[in-house]
Design an enzyme around this catalytic site. Structure first.
Site, PDB file in Angstrom:
ATOM      1  N   GLY A  15       0.783  -1.226   0.000  1.00  0.00           N
ATOM      2  CA  GLY A  15       0.000   0.000   0.000  1.00  0.00           C
ATOM      3  C   GLY A  15       0.815   1.278   0.000  1.00  0.00           C
ATOM      4  N   SER A  16       2.053   1.242  -0.515  1.00  0.00           N
ATOM      5  CA  SER A  16       2.838   2.496  -0.533  1.00  0.00           C
ATOM      6  C   SER A  16       2.224   3.504  -1.507  1.00  0.00           C
ATOM      7  CB  SER A  16       4.303   2.221  -0.898  1.00  0.00           C
ATOM      8  OG  SER A  16       4.432   1.860  -2.261  1.00  0.00           O
ATOM      9  N   ASN A  17       1.604   3.010  -2.579  1.00  0.00           N
ATOM     10  CA  ASN A  17       0.917   3.941  -3.490  1.00  0.00           C
ATOM     11  C   ASN A  17      -0.295   4.560  -2.800  1.00  0.00           C
ATOM     12  OD1 ASN A  17       1.818   4.328  -6.388  1.00  0.00           O
ATOM     13  ND2 ASN A  17       2.185   2.163  -6.108  1.00  0.00           N
ATOM     14  N   LYS A  87      -5.790  -8.953  -8.549  1.00  0.00           N
ATOM     15  CA  LYS A  87      -6.920  -9.760  -9.033  1.00  0.00           C
ATOM     16  C   LYS A  87      -7.610  -9.018 -10.167  1.00  0.00           C
ATOM     17  CE  LYS A  87      -6.639 -13.120  -6.023  1.00  0.00           C
ATOM     18  NZ  LYS A  87      -6.337 -14.484  -6.497  1.00  0.00           N
ATOM     19  N   ASN A 103      -5.416   2.404 -13.273  1.00  0.00           N
ATOM     20  CA  ASN A 103      -4.430   1.475 -12.720  1.00  0.00           C
ATOM     21  C   ASN A 103      -3.048   2.084 -12.878  1.00  0.00           C
ATOM     22  OD1 ASN A 103      -3.352  -1.141 -11.805  1.00  0.00           O
ATOM     23  ND2 ASN A 103      -2.627  -1.354 -13.916  1.00  0.00           N
ATOM     24  N   HIS A 105       0.855   1.092 -13.420  1.00  0.00           N
ATOM     25  CA  HIS A 105       1.668  -0.054 -13.834  1.00  0.00           C
ATOM     26  C   HIS A 105       3.132   0.356 -13.778  1.00  0.00           C
ATOM     27  CE1 HIS A 105       2.546  -3.816 -15.898  1.00  0.00           C
ATOM     28  NE2 HIS A 105       3.390  -3.140 -16.663  1.00  0.00           N
ATOM     29  N   ASP A 146      -4.297  -4.190 -18.870  1.00  0.00           N
ATOM     30  CA  ASP A 146      -3.110  -3.354 -19.126  1.00  0.00           C
ATOM     31  C   ASP A 146      -3.145  -2.679 -20.497  1.00  0.00           C
ATOM     32  OD1 ASP A 146      -0.547  -5.241 -17.320  1.00  0.00           O
ATOM     33  OD2 ASP A 146      -2.058  -3.754 -16.708  1.00  0.00           O
ATOM     34  N   GLU A 175       6.103   6.325  -9.266  1.00  0.00           N
ATOM     35  CA  GLU A 175       4.667   5.972  -9.167  1.00  0.00           C
ATOM     36  C   GLU A 175       4.005   6.849  -8.114  1.00  0.00           C
ATOM     37  OE1 GLU A 175       5.646   1.281  -9.398  1.00  0.00           O
ATOM     38  OE2 GLU A 175       3.701   1.824  -8.617  1.00  0.00           O
TER      39      GLU A 175
HETATM   40  C1  GRF Z   1       3.410  -1.027  -7.555  1.00  0.00           C
HETATM   41  O1  GRF Z   1       4.675  -1.289  -8.104  1.00  0.00           O
HETATM   42  C2  GRF Z   1       2.413  -0.923  -8.673  1.00  0.00           C
HETATM   43  O2  GRF Z   1       2.939  -0.401  -9.868  1.00  0.00           O
HETATM   44  C3  GRF Z   1       2.055  -2.342  -8.912  1.00  0.00           C
HETATM   45  O3  GRF Z   1       2.012  -2.937  -7.624  1.00  0.00           O
HETATM   46  C4  GRF Z   1       2.873  -2.205  -6.763  1.00  0.00           C
HETATM   47  C5  GRF Z   1       2.070  -1.721  -5.580  1.00  0.00           C
HETATM   48  O4  GRF Z   1       2.925  -1.371  -4.581  1.00  0.00           O
HETATM   49  N1  GRF Z   1       0.798  -2.410  -9.606  1.00  0.00           N
HETATM   50  P1  GRF Z   1       2.285  -0.789  -3.208  1.00  0.00           P
HETATM   51  O5  GRF Z   1       1.418  -1.882  -2.629  1.00  0.00           O
HETATM   52  O6  GRF Z   1       1.472   0.409  -3.581  1.00  0.00           O
HETATM   53  O7  GRF Z   1       3.482  -0.457  -2.370  1.00  0.00           O
END
Ligand code: GRF
Length: 212
Positions: A15-17, A87, A103, A105, A146, A175
């Protein structure tokens, strides 16, 4: 003042994003994260959501579109963000949220995307092919996943001595810069998906002269 864009997030991992988005929207009144779902009870994303006071739901059956749609409608979600969700999003959800699922990527699509291209596999393939640039892509999600319309991309160098881990970390950093800016642009209406599947508008990004 318009009501903020209500954002739901699906994540399977740390969940870093999601965290980057939580931190970014503190100063962005046009975006509100209202719901987080994960197919893994131990996903860091659920813990991060709870810590931020955001509704966090375990998706017990990721193929149950009706149940996911009920949760998204209860949260009055306007946009669904896949942030490392491993998923398939049920077609009923993709259809109900046409043009409103995005999404992130960890490569410059259409390169290094598609079946099996997720997480470490992406960066291993980039290194294997000797690509000199990689980066992050945020795109709309359609039934082909994708292959949805690309909204924005952020490039990074690939160095001779890169490992999967060093490249993954460099891409993850951008990201975290790219995804919140895309969501903010959608909230402000400066980027959207036209009926013919083209992306209209753009996402304000800093110059890339100093690639990370
Ligand atoms: C990221 O590299 C994203 O591009 C990919 O899964 C990873 C998610 O990382 N789809 P996080 O869980 O947000 O740290």
């Amino acid at each position: 003042m318009n009501a903020p864009l209500r954002v739901a997030v699906l994540a399977s991992g740390g969940g870093s994003n999601l965290q980057a988005l939580i931190d970014y929207v503190v100063d962005e009144a046009a975006v509100a994260i209202v719901w987080v779902g994960s197919n893994r009870a131990v996903a860091g994303a659920l813990a991060r959501a709870r810590s931020a006071g955001i509704e966090a739901m375990l998706i017990e059956d990721p193929s149950d579109g009706a149940r996911m749609l009920t949760a998204l409608r209860a949260a009055r979600a306007d946009l669904l963000v896949l942030a490392g969700y491993l998923k398939l999003v049920p077609p009923t959800v993709v259809h109900a949220f046409r043009g409103r699922v995005i999404n992130v990527h960890p490569a410059l699509l259409p390169a290094f995307g598609g079946d099996g291209m997720y997480g470490r596999h992406v960066h291993a393939a980039v290194l294997e092919h000797g690509a000199k640039l990689s980066g992050a892509t945020v795109h709309f999600v359609d039934e082909h996943y994708d292959r949805g319309a690309i909204i924005a991309q952020w490039p990074v160098h690939v160095f001779e001595n890169d490992s999967v881990d060093t490249l993954a970390a460099r891409v993850l950093r951008v990201e975290h810069q790219l995804l919140p800016r895309v969501i903010t642009a959608i909230a402000h209406g400066t980027v959207s998906l036209a009926n013919d599947g083209r992306v209209i508008g753009n996402v304000p990004l800093p110059a890339f002269e100093e690639l990370s």
